[in-house]
Design an enzyme around this catalytic site. Structure first.
Site, PDB file in Angstrom:
ATOM      1  N   ARG A 101       4.358   9.065  -3.073  1.00 27.03           N
ATOM      2  CA  ARG A 101       4.878   7.742  -2.675  1.00 27.03           C
ATOM      3  C   ARG A 101       5.327   7.040  -3.939  1.00 27.03           C
ATOM      4  O   ARG A 101       4.530   6.831  -4.854  1.00 27.03           O
ATOM      5  CB  ARG A 101       3.807   6.920  -1.949  1.00 27.03           C
ATOM      6  CG  ARG A 101       4.167   5.452  -1.825  1.00 27.03           C
ATOM      7  CD  ARG A 101       3.282   4.673  -0.888  1.00 27.03           C
ATOM      8  NE  ARG A 101       3.520   5.062   0.494  1.00 27.03           N
ATOM      9  CZ  ARG A 101       3.097   4.343   1.541  1.00 27.03           C
ATOM     10  NH1 ARG A 101       2.426   3.221   1.366  1.00 27.03           N
ATOM     11  NH2 ARG A 101       3.344   4.751   2.770  1.00 27.03           N
ATOM     12  N   HIS A 128      11.400   6.741   4.491  1.00 27.01           N
ATOM     13  CA  HIS A 128       9.981   6.978   4.818  1.00 27.01           C
ATOM     14  C   HIS A 128       9.939   8.092   5.884  1.00 27.01           C
ATOM     15  O   HIS A 128       9.545   7.869   7.031  1.00 27.01           O
ATOM     16  CB  HIS A 128       9.354   5.682   5.339  1.00 27.01           C
ATOM     17  CG  HIS A 128       7.859   5.676   5.353  1.00 27.01           C
ATOM     18  ND1 HIS A 128       7.092   6.739   4.921  1.00 27.01           N
ATOM     19  CD2 HIS A 128       6.978   4.716   5.761  1.00 27.01           C
ATOM     20  CE1 HIS A 128       5.816   6.423   5.065  1.00 27.01           C
ATOM     21  NE2 HIS A 128       5.715   5.217   5.569  1.00 27.01           N
ATOM     22  N   GLN A 131       6.782   8.972   8.133  1.00 30.74           N
ATOM     23  CA  GLN A 131       6.559   7.983   9.195  1.00 30.74           C
ATOM     24  C   GLN A 131       7.462   8.284  10.389  1.00 30.74           C
ATOM     25  O   GLN A 131       7.053   8.169  11.549  1.00 30.74           O
ATOM     26  CB  GLN A 131       6.860   6.579   8.659  1.00 30.74           C
ATOM     27  CG  GLN A 131       6.675   5.477   9.692  1.00 30.74           C
ATOM     28  CD  GLN A 131       5.225   5.226  10.039  1.00 30.74           C
ATOM     29  OE1 GLN A 131       4.404   5.028   9.168  1.00 30.74           O
ATOM     30  NE2 GLN A 131       4.898   5.239  11.327  1.00 30.74           N
ATOM     31  N   ASP A 224      10.158  -3.800  11.021  1.00 33.96           N
ATOM     32  CA  ASP A 224       9.319  -3.523   9.844  1.00 33.96           C
ATOM     33  C   ASP A 224       9.200  -4.828   9.072  1.00 33.96           C
ATOM     34  O   ASP A 224       9.956  -5.787   9.322  1.00 33.96           O
ATOM     35  CB  ASP A 224       9.975  -2.412   8.993  1.00 33.96           C
ATOM     36  CG  ASP A 224       9.104  -1.962   7.828  1.00 33.96           C
ATOM     37  OD1 ASP A 224       7.876  -2.227   7.859  1.00 33.96           O
ATOM     38  OD2 ASP A 224       9.639  -1.354   6.882  1.00 33.96           O
ATOM     39  N   CYS A 264       5.734   0.461  11.969  1.00 32.04           N
ATOM     40  CA  CYS A 264       5.011   1.441  11.144  1.00 32.04           C
ATOM     41  C   CYS A 264       3.716   0.879  10.583  1.00 32.04           C
ATOM     42  O   CYS A 264       2.841   1.646  10.190  1.00 32.04           O
ATOM     43  CB  CYS A 264       5.909   1.959  10.036  1.00 32.04           C
ATOM     44  SG  CYS A 264       6.322   0.724   8.775  1.00 32.04           S
ATOM     45  N   ARG A 292       0.653   9.866  12.490  1.00 30.98           N
ATOM     46  CA  ARG A 292       0.896  10.258  11.094  1.00 30.98           C
ATOM     47  C   ARG A 292       0.108  11.524  10.771  1.00 30.98           C
ATOM     48  O   ARG A 292       0.607  12.435  10.111  1.00 30.98           O
ATOM     49  CB  ARG A 292       0.473   9.123  10.138  1.00 30.98           C
ATOM     50  CG  ARG A 292       1.270   7.839  10.243  1.00 30.98           C
ATOM     51  CD  ARG A 292       2.704   8.025   9.800  1.00 30.98           C
ATOM     52  NE  ARG A 292       2.799   8.515   8.437  1.00 30.98           N
ATOM     53  CZ  ARG A 292       2.720   7.753   7.343  1.00 30.98           C
ATOM     54  NH1 ARG A 292       2.590   6.456   7.458  1.00 30.98           N
ATOM     55  NH2 ARG A 292       2.826   8.283   6.137  1.00 30.98           N
TER      56      ARG A 292
END
Ligand code: CP
Ligand code: NVA
Length: 336
Positions: A101, A128, A131, A224, A264, A292
């Site tokens: 990440r 991402h 996700q 988001d 998310c 996930r």
């Protein structure tokens, strides 16, 4: 060539389907497959904060019989003290895969170019993709086949989630719409790449500034945070800019009657989404968060099988070979 997962369109439609199918089977039989038995180690590196990604990779690698090695950049030599490719060349001597990440996508690309083990993007400023595998798995569970469904992302169209929705949903043959202020549109190249992929899969791409136009008749509505990690200095300006892009009951009323809501997480209730929506009956965020785990276990299994196939034959592994290998490995492990 080593297969990596740096952005959503690194998987073809068939490969994405294979990973999601594998995730379904792994969810049904959580401890049935141990492709990392040995144990093989997987390095999971964080330049940014995380709850879900950190826990789901740690638990998922353990479920697969492997040993997770969770590394914070602050305590390592990455982050200015050593290049991503030098770090990767050391790690590849000891681990089977690297999950990272980070901020810039370029660092991930540099790391991937310089190593023989698969590199997985656990969130960058641009994408991402892990996700999105979880999100697509969740949509399949709640609404069935992905191809042909309409998904609307409302809010910061330039953020990693919006751009990943463009690529992942287009890959799945979905109709993906982004509703965002003009100055927060997705990158033009990402839109072009999504349009190209959608042309192959029967999906479509629409980027608009009107949130109602984005959501009209949609099967899935998603948003988001308005202040992604790294954008904290712009917080007040962003809260002002996005205030007409909040997902509330009024906006959800424009979606299909049986539309679901996704996020998310982490969420800022009262900003990008109201509590009545995110905590309401249409919200499927807890299944999305759980998935996930299952999606990433499938991804790691698939990637390692694809790369084993490549090494064994000293040729490029085709999607079919990789998929068949991953499926056979899982089936064998599940039977044993
Ligand atoms: N959705 C997500 O990636 O959450 P974390 O930042 O907690 O990992
Ligand atoms: N867009 C958000 C996603 C967090 C999981 C961020 O980058 O902070």
């Amino acid at each position: 060539m080593t297969r990596h997962f740096l952005r959503d369109d690194d998987l073809t439609q068939a490969e994405q389907t294979a990973v999601l199918d594998l995730a379904v089977r792994m969810k049904q039989d959580r401890w049935g497959a141990k492709p990392l038995a040995g144990p093989q180690s997987v390095a999971v590196i964080f330049d940014k904060s995380s709850t879900r990604t950190r826990v789901s990779f740690h638990v998922g690698i353990s479920d697969l019989g492997g040993s997770p090695l969770i590394i914070s950049t602050a305590n390592s030599q990455l982050g200015g003290k050593e290049t991503p490719s030098d770090t990767a060349r050391v790690l590849e001597r000891m681990v089977s895969a690297i999950v990272w990440r980070t901020y810039g996508q370029a660092g991930l690309e540099e790391m991937a170019a310089g190593t023989t083990v698969p590199v997985v993007n656990a969130l960058s400023d641009d994408f991402h993709p892990c996700q999105l595998l979880a999100d697509l798995l969740t949509i399949r569970e709640h609404r069935g086949e992905l191809a042909g469904q309409t998904i609307a992302f409302v809010g910061d169209g330039a953020c990693n989630m919006a751009q990943s929705y463009l690529l992942a949903a287009a890959t799945a043959g979905m109709h993906v719409r982004i509703g965002s202020p003009a100055e927060f549109s997705p990158a033009a190249q990402v839109v072009t790449d999504a349009e190209r992929r959608a042309a192959e899969t029967g999906g479509s791409v629409l980027v608009v500034t009107d949130p109602v136009a984005a959501v009209a008749g949609a099967d899935v509505v998603v948003t988001d945070t308005w202040v992604s990690m790294g954008k904290e200095d712009e917080k007040q300006q962003r809260l002002d800019t996005f205030k007409d892009y909040r997902v509330d009951d009024d906006l959800m009323a424009h979606a299909a009657d049986d539309a679901v809501f996704m996020h998310c997480l982490p969420a800022d209730r009262g900003f990008e989404v109201t509590a009545e929506v995110i905590d309401g009956p249409r919200s499927i965020i807890w299944d999305e968060a759980e998935n996930r785990l299952h999606a990433q276990k499938a991804l790691l299994t698939w990637l390692l099988a694809a790369n084993t196939a490549t090494t064994a034959t000293a040729t490029t592994a085709t999607a079919t070979t990789a998929t068949a290998t991953a499926t056979a490995a899982t089936a064998t492990a599940a039977t044993n």
